[in-house]
Design a protein around this motif. Structure first.
Motif, mmCIF file in Angstrom:
data_model
loop_
_atom_site.group_PDB
_atom_site.id
_atom_site.type_symbol
_atom_site.label_atom_id
_atom_site.label_comp_id
_atom_site.label_asym_id
_atom_site.label_seq_id
_atom_site.Cartn_x
_atom_site.Cartn_y
_atom_site.Cartn_z
ATOM 1 N N ALA A 64 0.806 -1.218 0.000
ATOM 2 C CA ALA A 64 0.000 0.000 0.000
ATOM 3 C C ALA A 64 0.841 1.271 0.000
ATOM 4 C CB ALA A 64 -0.922 0.000 1.212
ATOM 5 N N ASN A 65 1.975 1.235 0.702
ATOM 6 C CA ASN A 65 2.866 2.387 0.817
ATOM 7 C C ASN A 65 2.094 3.658 1.222
ATOM 8 O OD1 ASN A 65 5.411 3.426 0.827
ATOM 9 N ND2 ASN A 65 5.448 3.877 -1.355
ATOM 10 N N PRO A 66 1.444 3.628 2.391
ATOM 11 C CA PRO A 66 0.604 4.760 2.802
ATOM 12 C C PRO A 66 1.402 6.012 3.142
ATOM 13 C CG PRO A 66 0.822 3.197 4.598
ATOM 14 C CD PRO A 66 1.496 2.579 3.406
ATOM 15 N N ASN A 67 0.751 7.179 3.006
ATOM 16 C CA ASN A 67 1.368 8.454 3.361
ATOM 17 C C ASN A 67 1.236 8.732 4.860
ATOM 18 O OD1 ASN A 67 -0.026 8.946 0.440
ATOM 19 N ND2 ASN A 67 2.009 9.832 0.570
ATOM 20 N N ILE A 68 0.225 8.127 5.485
ATOM 21 C CA ILE A 68 -0.019 8.297 6.916
ATOM 22 C C ILE A 68 -0.775 7.071 7.418
ATOM 23 C CG2 ILE A 68 -2.176 9.579 6.538
ATOM 24 C CD1 ILE A 68 -1.396 11.291 9.051
ATOM 25 N N ILE A 69 -0.551 6.733 8.700
ATOM 26 C CA ILE A 69 -1.154 5.529 9.264
ATOM 27 C C ILE A 69 -1.848 5.869 10.581
ATOM 28 C CG2 ILE A 69 -0.707 3.188 10.138
ATOM 29 C CD1 ILE A 69 1.923 3.285 8.416
ATOM 30 N N PHE A 70 -3.112 5.439 10.698
ATOM 31 C CA PHE A 70 -3.864 5.563 11.943
ATOM 32 C C PHE A 70 -3.921 4.177 12.571
ATOM 33 C CE2 PHE A 70 -5.387 9.166 9.486
ATOM 34 C CZ PHE A 70 -5.459 10.185 10.441
ATOM 35 N N ILE A 71 -3.497 4.054 13.846
ATOM 36 C CA ILE A 71 -3.442 2.747 14.496
ATOM 37 C C ILE A 71 -4.203 2.769 15.818
ATOM 38 C CG2 ILE A 71 -1.960 0.954 15.487
ATOM 39 C CD1 ILE A 71 0.330 1.927 13.861
ATOM 40 N N ASP A 72 -5.105 1.810 15.956
ATOM 41 C CA ASP A 72 -5.776 1.592 17.233
ATOM 42 C C ASP A 72 -4.754 1.006 18.206
ATOM 43 O OD1 ASP A 72 -7.767 1.144 19.194
ATOM 44 O OD2 ASP A 72 -8.147 -0.874 18.434
ATOM 45 N N ILE A 73 -4.872 1.351 19.476
ATOM 46 C CA ILE A 73 -3.914 0.828 20.456
ATOM 47 C C ILE A 73 -4.274 -0.590 20.895
ATOM 48 C CG2 ILE A 73 -3.048 1.101 22.811
ATOM 49 C CD1 ILE A 73 -3.098 4.133 22.298
#
Length: 123
Positions: free
Chosen positions: A46-55
């Protein structure tokens, strides 16, 4: 901004769908993963520009996933935003220790997601 690729990692189908819908409406391409293991296998493709991660996730939690991403030579500069229903000082500090760029508390709004992207991703 709209050509950016955003990854959302959360074991909650509702959270993934909500974030995906909100971000797609803003024109972002969204890739989702149910946990850290799936995310790590998808990230190179995917090579994302930003990543949102649940803890709080099974198998590999958000802190461990963030640490692995930030220890990677290829992705160490990719912004990582932690998502959590916990808003404690300890949780925020732990996020900073593993390299998270920001910490958002659930439930989040579309504006919070988009503001985080604008703040951390240079177009």
């Amino acid at each position: 901004m709209s050509s950016l690729k955003v990854m959302v990692i959360d074991d909650s189908k509702t959270i993934r769908r909500t974030a995906e819908t909100l971000l797609q409406r803003e024109g972002f391409e969204v890739v989702t993963a149910v946990d850290g293991f799936e995310a790590l296998s998808k990230i190179t493709e995917a090579n994302p520009n930003i990543i949102f991660i649940d803890i709080m996730m099974p198998r590999l939690d958000g802190y461990q996933t963030c640490a692995l991403i930030k220890n990677s030579e290829r992705y160490k500069n990719t912004p990582v935003i932690m998502l959590s229903s916990k808003d404690g000082l300890f949780d925020r500090a732990k996020g900073q220790i593993v390299g998270a760029n920001e910490y958002l508390t659930k439930p989040f709004s579309k504006d919070e997601l988009v503001d985080a992207i604008r703040k951390h991703v240079k177009s």
